[in-house]
Write a protein that holds these residues in place. Structure first.
Motif, PDB file in Angstrom:
ATOM      1  N   VAL A   1      50.438 -11.843 -43.789  1.00 41.78           N
ATOM      2  CA  VAL A   1      50.109 -12.664 -44.693  1.00 41.78           C
ATOM      3  C   VAL A   1      51.218 -13.154 -45.504  1.00 41.78           C
ATOM      4  O   VAL A   1      52.465 -12.430 -45.979  1.00 41.78           O
ATOM      5  N   GLY A   2      51.587 -14.579 -45.389  1.00 45.89           N
ATOM      6  CA  GLY A   2      53.276 -14.653 -46.185  1.00 45.89           C
ATOM      7  C   GLY A   2      53.916 -13.330 -45.582  1.00 45.89           C
ATOM      8  O   GLY A   2      54.083 -13.473 -44.196  1.00 45.89           O
ATOM      9  N   ASP A   3      55.115 -12.826 -46.115  1.00 45.01           N
ATOM     10  CA  ASP A   3      55.930 -11.985 -45.803  1.00 45.01           C
ATOM     11  C   ASP A   3      55.824 -10.107 -46.046  1.00 45.01           C
ATOM     12  O   ASP A   3      56.091  -9.498 -45.795  1.00 45.01           O
ATOM     13  N   THR A   4      54.230 -10.484 -45.419  1.00 48.05           N
ATOM     14  CA  THR A   4      53.393  -9.176 -46.558  1.00 48.05           C
ATOM     15  C   THR A   4      53.218  -8.304 -44.830  1.00 48.05           C
ATOM     16  O   THR A   4      51.614  -9.012 -44.350  1.00 48.05           O
ATOM     17  N   THR A   5      53.233  -7.710 -44.146  1.00 44.55           N
ATOM     18  CA  THR A   5      52.578  -7.445 -42.918  1.00 44.55           C
ATOM     19  C   THR A   5      51.704  -5.911 -43.483  1.00 44.55           C
ATOM     20  O   THR A   5      51.165  -4.945 -44.421  1.00 44.55           O
ATOM     21  N   VAL A   6      49.949  -6.641 -43.208  1.00 43.68           N
ATOM     22  CA  VAL A   6      48.815  -6.240 -43.488  1.00 43.68           C
ATOM     23  C   VAL A   6      48.538  -5.113 -42.328  1.00 43.68           C
ATOM     24  O   VAL A   6      48.132  -4.282 -42.779  1.00 43.68           O
ATOM     25  N   VAL A   7      49.410  -5.145 -41.041  1.00 43.16           N
ATOM     26  CA  VAL A   7      48.079  -4.349 -40.370  1.00 43.16           C
ATOM     27  C   VAL A   7      49.552  -4.110 -39.041  1.00 43.16           C
ATOM     28  O   VAL A   7      49.487  -5.257 -38.906  1.00 43.16           O
ATOM     29  N   ASP A   8      49.530  -2.965 -38.803  1.00 40.38           N
ATOM     30  CA  ASP A   8      50.649  -1.913 -37.956  1.00 40.38           C
ATOM     31  C   ASP A   8      50.354  -1.069 -37.093  1.00 40.38           C
ATOM     32  O   ASP A   8      50.176  -0.760 -37.770  1.00 40.38           O
ATOM     33  N   SER A   9      49.817  -1.703 -36.378  1.00 40.57           N
ATOM     34  CA  SER A   9      48.977   0.154 -35.250  1.00 40.57           C
ATOM     35  C   SER A   9      49.714  -0.353 -33.825  1.00 40.57           C
ATOM     36  O   SER A   9      49.360  -1.693 -33.204  1.00 40.57           O
ATOM     37  N   ARG A  10      49.615   0.557 -32.858  1.00 42.16           N
ATOM     38  CA  ARG A  10      49.425   0.958 -31.965  1.00 42.16           C
ATOM     39  C   ARG A  10      47.826   1.983 -31.034  1.00 42.16           C
ATOM     40  O   ARG A  10      48.722   1.531 -30.143  1.00 42.16           O
ATOM     41  N   ARG A  11      47.292   2.141 -31.915  1.00 46.21           N
ATOM     42  CA  ARG A  11      45.865   2.292 -32.168  1.00 46.21           C
ATOM     43  C   ARG A  11      44.553   1.140 -31.471  1.00 46.21           C
ATOM     44  O   ARG A  11      44.143   1.638 -32.216  1.00 46.21           O
ATOM     45  N   PRO A  12      44.626   0.109 -31.513  1.00 51.40           N
ATOM     46  CA  PRO A  12      44.041  -0.965 -31.761  1.00 51.40           C
ATOM     47  C   PRO A  12      42.969  -0.361 -30.980  1.00 51.40           C
ATOM     48  O   PRO A  12      42.945  -0.418 -29.878  1.00 51.40           O
ATOM     49  N   VAL A  13      41.540  -1.257 -31.331  1.00 52.93           N
ATOM     50  CA  VAL A  13      40.299  -1.494 -30.456  1.00 52.93           C
ATOM     51  C   VAL A  13      39.748  -2.565 -30.151  1.00 52.93           C
ATOM     52  O   VAL A  13      39.973  -3.780 -31.317  1.00 52.93           O
ATOM     53  N   LEU A  14      39.746  -3.257 -28.862  1.00 59.11           N
ATOM     54  CA  LEU A  14      39.375  -4.568 -29.385  1.00 59.11           C
ATOM     55  C   LEU A  14      37.157  -4.187 -29.088  1.00 59.11           C
ATOM     56  O   LEU A  14      36.780  -3.948 -28.568  1.00 59.11           O
ATOM     57  N   VAL A  15      37.143  -5.261 -30.186  1.00 56.07           N
ATOM     58  CA  VAL A  15      35.785  -5.135 -30.623  1.00 56.07           C
ATOM     59  C   VAL A  15      34.801  -6.739 -29.813  1.00 56.07           C
ATOM     60  O   VAL A  15      35.815  -7.896 -30.073  1.00 56.07           O
ATOM     61  N   TRP A  16      34.117  -6.318 -28.838  1.00 57.39           N
ATOM     62  CA  TRP A  16      33.157  -7.622 -28.447  1.00 57.39           C
ATOM     63  C   TRP A  16      31.469  -7.540 -29.519  1.00 57.39           C
ATOM     64  O   TRP A  16      31.070  -6.679 -29.242  1.00 57.39           O
ATOM     65  N   GLU A  17      31.615  -9.066 -30.156  1.00 52.84           N
ATOM     66  CA  GLU A  17      30.394  -9.121 -30.796  1.00 52.84           C
ATOM     67  C   GLU A  17      29.128  -9.925 -29.990  1.00 52.84           C
ATOM     68  O   GLU A  17      29.695 -11.086 -29.392  1.00 52.84           O
ATOM     69  N   PRO A  18      27.818  -9.856 -30.126  1.00 56.91           N
ATOM     70  CA  PRO A  18      27.280 -10.282 -29.135  1.00 56.91           C
ATOM     71  C   PRO A  18      26.818 -11.874 -29.313  1.00 56.91           C
ATOM     72  O   PRO A  18      26.972 -12.542 -28.533  1.00 56.91           O
ATOM     73  N   HIS A  19      27.787 -12.093 -30.583  1.00 55.97           N
ATOM     74  CA  HIS A  19      27.402 -14.038 -30.930  1.00 55.97           C
ATOM     75  C   HIS A  19      28.707 -14.352 -30.528  1.00 55.97           C
ATOM     76  O   HIS A  19      28.821 -15.562 -30.825  1.00 55.97           O
ATOM     77  N   LEU A  20      29.332 -13.423 -30.203  1.00 62.23           N
ATOM     78  CA  LEU A  20      30.957 -14.862 -30.147  1.00 62.23           C
ATOM     79  C   LEU A  20      31.755 -13.927 -28.485  1.00 62.23           C
ATOM     80  O   LEU A  20      30.923 -13.381 -28.371  1.00 62.23           O
ATOM     81  N   PRO A  21      32.126 -14.771 -28.405  1.00 54.66           N
ATOM     82  CA  PRO A  21      32.496 -15.282 -26.919  1.00 54.66           C
ATOM     83  C   PRO A  21      34.077 -14.703 -27.122  1.00 54.66           C
ATOM     84  O   PRO A  21      34.116 -14.223 -25.139  1.00 54.66           O
ATOM     85  N   VAL A  22      34.166 -13.954 -27.403  1.00 50.27           N
ATOM     86  CA  VAL A  22      35.439 -13.213 -27.645  1.00 50.27           C
ATOM     87  C   VAL A  22      36.082 -12.874 -27.955  1.00 50.27           C
ATOM     88  O   VAL A  22      35.485 -12.445 -29.369  1.00 50.27           O
ATOM     89  N   PRO A  23      36.896 -11.566 -27.974  1.00 46.23           N
ATOM     90  CA  PRO A  23      37.222 -10.473 -28.944  1.00 46.23           C
ATOM     91  C   PRO A  23      38.234 -10.205 -29.820  1.00 46.23           C
ATOM     92  O   PRO A  23      38.568 -11.292 -29.803  1.00 46.23           O
ATOM     93  N   GLN A  24      37.793  -9.423 -31.073  1.00 48.47           N
ATOM     94  CA  GLN A  24      38.552 -10.043 -32.281  1.00 48.47           C
ATOM     95  C   GLN A  24      39.056  -7.402 -32.386  1.00 48.47           C
ATOM     96  O   GLN A  24      38.596  -6.709 -31.904  1.00 48.47           O
ATOM     97  N   TYR A  25      39.936  -7.868 -32.826  1.00 54.92           N
ATOM     98  CA  TYR A  25      40.455  -6.059 -32.854  1.00 54.92           C
ATOM     99  C   TYR A  25      40.207  -5.503 -33.970  1.00 54.92           C
ATOM    100  O   TYR A  25      40.260  -6.490 -35.576  1.00 54.92           O
ATOM    101  N   ALA A  26      39.583  -4.491 -34.393  1.00 56.71           N
ATOM    102  CA  ALA A  26      39.364  -4.040 -35.917  1.00 56.71           C
ATOM    103  C   ALA A  26      40.524  -2.072 -35.608  1.00 56.71           C
ATOM    104  O   ALA A  26      40.645  -2.425 -34.663  1.00 56.71           O
ATOM    105  N   PHE A  27      41.527  -1.874 -36.337  1.00 51.01           N
ATOM    106  CA  PHE A  27      42.271  -0.788 -36.841  1.00 51.01           C
ATOM    107  C   PHE A  27      41.941   0.251 -37.236  1.00 51.01           C
ATOM    108  O   PHE A  27      40.935   0.158 -38.048  1.00 51.01           O
ATOM    109  N   PRO A  28      42.323   1.185 -36.831  1.00 51.13           N
ATOM    110  CA  PRO A  28      41.929   2.472 -37.665  1.00 51.13           C
ATOM    111  C   PRO A  28      42.660   2.462 -39.181  1.00 51.13           C
ATOM    112  O   PRO A  28      43.353   1.556 -39.417  1.00 51.13           O
ATOM    113  N   ARG A  29      41.917   2.823 -39.975  1.00 50.56           N
ATOM    114  CA  ARG A  29      42.019   2.725 -41.278  1.00 50.56           C
ATOM    115  C   ARG A  29      43.321   3.109 -41.938  1.00 50.56           C
ATOM    116  O   ARG A  29      44.244   2.163 -43.009  1.00 50.56           O
ATOM    117  N   GLU A  30      44.037   3.995 -41.871  1.00 51.91           N
ATOM    118  CA  GLU A  30      45.824   4.665 -41.774  1.00 51.91           C
ATOM    119  C   GLU A  30      46.880   3.287 -41.356  1.00 51.91           C
ATOM    120  O   GLU A  30      47.820   3.951 -41.568  1.00 51.91           O
TER     121      GLU A  30
END
Length: 278
Positions: free
Chosen positions: A33-62
């Motif tokens: 967001v702007g110049d702030t890195t909110v997420v930086d992950s080399r271990r994301p997972v892709l998640v598919w929700e039943p009502h959405l046709p495309v995936p999204q990422y989820a990231f370990p809290r750390e």
């Protein structure tokens, strides 16, 4: 998404009792967001929700700047699967309400997801897979897009009037969508259409600009589009024009094609109604 047991991805895909599908990804993913890195992950997972046709990422809290998250003051309802905890994002600029959430699945309890599907105002501004910026939503690793030059004869009609006729199309094959026919500009009656300020982004193709039918009839707005600067993988469609098969009549090699029903069909119907058409 259902994969055959012999499919290589079937060995890594997980299913949760809530109906979520997810799998680990090896991609390095960053969100800003702007110049702030909110997420930086080399271990994301892709998640598919039943009502959405495309995936999204989820990231370990750390891998997430959780110090920028606060419990949502007004959690959204019905936007994601199950009973989640939502967070408002306090980063550069105004607060972004409901920008992050957790999934209810035990498998994903240590992960946080962020809005960027449909590029909502609450989402992050920029996303990167490795060093390439990605738009709209993550690319689905089980989806393929091929743009192939062809000499097939394509004719397009709107309300019985021929608006395009070409023997030099590029056929774009995209998993789970109908074939799109990208035609040279000289083979399209652009005088029958008006350019609009509408644009859309696609993580596979780039940013499209649109034209609207000038004539009468039940034709939704923005029925014709083009990618002036497509992504390298589909460079063959550069500057060409394509129509929504869902609302025009296409004759391919002399054979009329049926109008398909796709995830875009409802959007197109609503667009037609918004212009006062029946």
């Amino acid at each position: 998404m259902t994969l055959h047991p012999a499919h290589p991805a079937a060995r890594s895909m997980r299913t949760t009792p809530e109906g979520l599908l997810w799998e680990p990804s090896d991609r390095w993913v960053r969100g800003r967001v702007g110049d702030t890195t909110v997420v930086d992950s080399r271990r994301p997972v892709l998640v598919w929700e039943p009502h959405l046709p495309v995936p999204q990422y989820a990231f370990p809290r750390e891998d997430v700047r959780t110090d920028l998250l606060r419990p949502a003051l007004h959690p959204p309802t019905g936007s994601h699967t199950g009973s989640q905890v939502f967070y408002d994002l306090h980063a550069d600029g105004p607060v972004r309400p409901g920008a992050a959430w957790t999934f209810p699945a035990d498998d994903l309890s240590g992960h946080i997801a962020f809005e960027w599907f449909r590029r909502t105002d609450t989402g992050l501004d920029h996303w990167y897979e490795e060093d390439e910026e990605i738009f709209v939503h993550p690319r689905d690793p089980h989806k393929r897009v091929d743009a192939l030059p062809s000499s097939r004869h394509v004719r397009i009609e709107v309300g019985g009037q021929t608006v395009a006729d070409s023997r030099a199309p590029v056929l774009l094959f995209e998993t789970s969508l109908p074939t799109r026919y990208y035609l040279p500009p000289e083979d399209v009656r652009l005088d029958l259409f008006a350019p609009t300020d509408h644009s859309t982004g696609c993580p596979y193709k780039g940013t499209a600009s649109y034209w609207t039918w000038r004539g009468a009839g039940d034709v939704p707005p923005n029925v014709l589009w083009s990618y002036a600067e497509p992504l390298p993988a589909v460079a063959a469609v550069r500057g060409r024009l394509a129509f929504f098969n869902e609302v025009v009549d296409i004759v391919l090699d002399g054979e009329p094609l049926e109008r398909p029903t796709t995830p875009f069909s409802r959007m197109l119907r609503e667009g037609s109604r918004s212009q006062g058409r029946p």
